[in-house]
Design a protein around this motif. Structure first.
Motif, PDB file in Angstrom:
ATOM      1  N   UNK A  27       0.803  -1.221   0.000  1.00 33.31           N
ATOM      2  CA  UNK A  27       0.000   0.000   0.000  1.00 33.31           C
ATOM      3  C   UNK A  27       0.829   1.261   0.000  1.00 33.31           C
ATOM      4  N   UNK A  28       2.092   1.181  -0.461  1.00 35.50           N
ATOM      5  CA  UNK A  28       2.974   2.342  -0.517  1.00 35.50           C
ATOM      6  C   UNK A  28       3.173   2.975   0.861  1.00 35.50           C
ATOM      7  N   UNK A  29       3.222   2.152   1.890  1.00 37.31           N
ATOM      8  CA  UNK A  29       3.441   2.646   3.257  1.00 37.31           C
ATOM      9  C   UNK A  29       4.908   2.976   3.480  1.00 37.31           C
ATOM     10  N   UNK A  30       5.163   3.742   4.529  1.00 39.71           N
ATOM     11  CA  UNK A  30       6.523   4.090   4.930  1.00 39.71           C
ATOM     12  C   UNK A  30       6.866   3.376   6.229  1.00 39.71           C
ATOM     13  N   UNK A  31       8.140   3.099   6.420  1.00 40.78           N
ATOM     14  CA  UNK A  31       8.594   2.529   7.687  1.00 40.78           C
ATOM     15  C   UNK A  31       8.635   3.619   8.746  1.00 40.78           C
ATOM     16  N   UNK A  32       8.121   3.323   9.931  1.00 41.11           N
ATOM     17  CA  UNK A  32       8.147   4.263  11.058  1.00 41.11           C
ATOM     18  C   UNK A  32       9.135   3.836  12.133  1.00 41.11           C
ATOM     19  N   UNK A  33       9.433   2.535  12.204  1.00 42.44           N
ATOM     20  CA  UNK A  33      10.277   2.026  13.274  1.00 42.44           C
ATOM     21  C   UNK A  33      10.888   0.696  12.855  1.00 42.44           C
ATOM     22  N   UNK A  34      12.011   0.334  13.476  1.00 42.53           N
ATOM     23  CA  UNK A  34      12.591  -0.980  13.253  1.00 42.53           C
ATOM     24  C   UNK A  34      13.509  -1.340  14.412  1.00 42.53           C
ATOM     25  N   UNK A  35      13.815  -2.636  14.527  1.00 41.33           N
ATOM     26  CA  UNK A  35      14.726  -3.121  15.560  1.00 41.33           C
ATOM     27  C   UNK A  35      15.317  -4.451  15.114  1.00 41.33           C
ATOM     28  N   UNK A  36      16.514  -4.760  15.613  1.00 39.03           N
ATOM     29  CA  UNK A  36      17.167  -6.047  15.419  1.00 39.03           C
ATOM     30  C   UNK A  36      17.042  -6.865  16.687  1.00 39.03           C
ATOM     31  N   UNK A  37      16.893  -8.183  16.550  1.00 34.43           N
ATOM     32  CA  UNK A  37      16.849  -9.031  17.742  1.00 34.43           C
ATOM     33  C   UNK A  37      18.241  -9.126  18.364  1.00 34.43           C
ATOM     34  N   UNK A  38      18.336  -9.781  19.523  1.00 34.84           N
ATOM     35  CA  UNK A  38      19.598  -9.843  20.268  1.00 34.84           C
ATOM     36  C   UNK A  38      20.671 -10.659  19.552  1.00 34.84           C
ATOM     37  N   UNK A  39      20.307 -11.454  18.545  1.00 38.28           N
ATOM     38  CA  UNK A  39      21.303 -12.203  17.773  1.00 38.28           C
ATOM     39  C   UNK A  39      21.794 -11.411  16.565  1.00 38.28           C
ATOM     40  N   UNK A  40      21.090 -10.340  16.212  1.00 33.77           N
ATOM     41  CA  UNK A  40      21.431  -9.551  15.039  1.00 33.77           C
ATOM     42  C   UNK A  40      21.004 -10.189  13.734  1.00 33.77           C
ATOM     43  N   UNK A  41      20.186 -11.241  13.800  1.00 31.03           N
ATOM     44  CA  UNK A  41      19.790 -11.969  12.595  1.00 31.03           C
ATOM     45  C   UNK A  41      18.368 -11.687  12.129  1.00 31.03           C
ATOM     46  N   UNK A  42      17.523 -11.179  13.012  1.00 30.57           N
ATOM     47  CA  UNK A  42      16.128 -10.927  12.648  1.00 30.57           C
ATOM     48  C   UNK A  42      15.841  -9.435  12.812  1.00 30.57           C
ATOM     49  N   UNK A  43      15.268  -8.848  11.771  1.00 28.98           N
ATOM     50  CA  UNK A  43      14.904  -7.445  11.789  1.00 28.98           C
ATOM     51  C   UNK A  43      13.390  -7.346  11.675  1.00 28.98           C
ATOM     52  N   UNK A  44      12.806  -6.441  12.445  1.00 29.83           N
ATOM     53  CA  UNK A  44      11.370  -6.178  12.390  1.00 29.83           C
ATOM     54  C   UNK A  44      11.182  -4.694  12.131  1.00 29.83           C
ATOM     55  N   UNK A  45      10.216  -4.360  11.271  1.00 21.94           N
ATOM     56  CA  UNK A  45       9.910  -2.960  10.979  1.00 21.94           C
ATOM     57  C   UNK A  45       8.409  -2.740  11.055  1.00 21.94           C
ATOM     58  N   UNK A  46       8.027  -1.574  11.579  1.00 14.90           N
ATOM     59  CA  UNK A  46       6.627  -1.177  11.637  1.00 14.90           C
ATOM     60  C   UNK A  46       6.363  -0.097  10.610  1.00 14.90           C
ATOM     61  N   UNK A  47       5.163  -0.096  10.053  1.00 17.85           N
ATOM     62  CA  UNK A  47       4.819   0.867   9.003  1.00 17.85           C
ATOM     63  C   UNK A  47       3.792   1.886   9.492  1.00 17.85           C
ATOM     64  N   UNK A  48       3.606   2.907   8.685  1.00 18.15           N
ATOM     65  CA  UNK A  48       2.510   3.840   8.929  1.00 18.15           C
ATOM     66  C   UNK A  48       1.214   3.184   8.460  1.00 18.15           C
ATOM     67  N   UNK A  49       0.104   3.816   8.789  1.00 19.91           N
ATOM     68  CA  UNK A  49      -1.206   3.240   8.462  1.00 19.91           C
ATOM     69  C   UNK A  49      -1.738   3.818   7.161  1.00 19.91           C
TER      70      UNK A  49
END
Length: 151
Positions: A27-49
């Motif tokens: 939906x052409x959203x933008x990233x608002x936030x992100x973080x890496x897990x404690x192993x540095x292998x998994x990244x999670x990002x949150x988008x705008x609505x």
């Protein structure tokens, strides 16, 4: 916004990036936030609505396209995603919808992955873990209200 998340390892002293994830959220959203897990292998990002829905997307940090995601846990911008400092599969998300969600990413069934939904009744600015065993959750809202819960 170009849909790119670039990661740099400041500990190495190297100038270049370690890796870059280029992805245009649905939906052409933008990233608002992100973080890496404690192993540095998994990244999670949150988008705008867009249209009352936002996304929390999950990557293997070495791959360029998301592995999975959550589409319906927040109804507004995901302002903060935060991994537990020692439990690599536990994730907090916070949103301008006032909700803080606690997720277990090791759970294959998405409905069971949602452990708790905490309501701050105000737009969420920051979330995180604290306590001797990192077993408590805090939330700071955009109107500077501060909440704590035992996770």
């Amino acid at each position: 916004m170009d849909g790119c998340i670039q990661c740099h390892d400041l500990r190495t002293g190297a100038v270049g990036r370690v890796y870059s994830l280029r992805y245009r959220p649905p939906g052409d959203r933008c990233f608002c936030s992100f973080d890496l897990d404690c192993t540095g292998k998994v990244l999670v990002a949150g988008t705008d609505a867009r249209d009352g829905d936002s996304s929390v997307l999950i990557w293997d940090a070495r791959q360029s396209s998301p592995l999975d995601g959550f589409e319906e846990i927040h109804s507004d911008d995901v302002t903060q995603v935060k991994f537990h400092p020692t439990r690599k599969d536990q994730l907090l998300t916070g949103s301008t919808d006032g909700l803080v969600c606690v997720l277990d990413l090791s759970e294959p069934d998405k409905e069971n992955a949602l452990i708790s939904v905490l309501n701050s009744e105000s737009s969420v600015n920051r979330v995180g873990f604290f306590g001797l065993d990192w077993d408590c959750v805090y939330c700071l809202t955009h109107v500077e209200s501060f909440y704590t819960w035992h996770a």
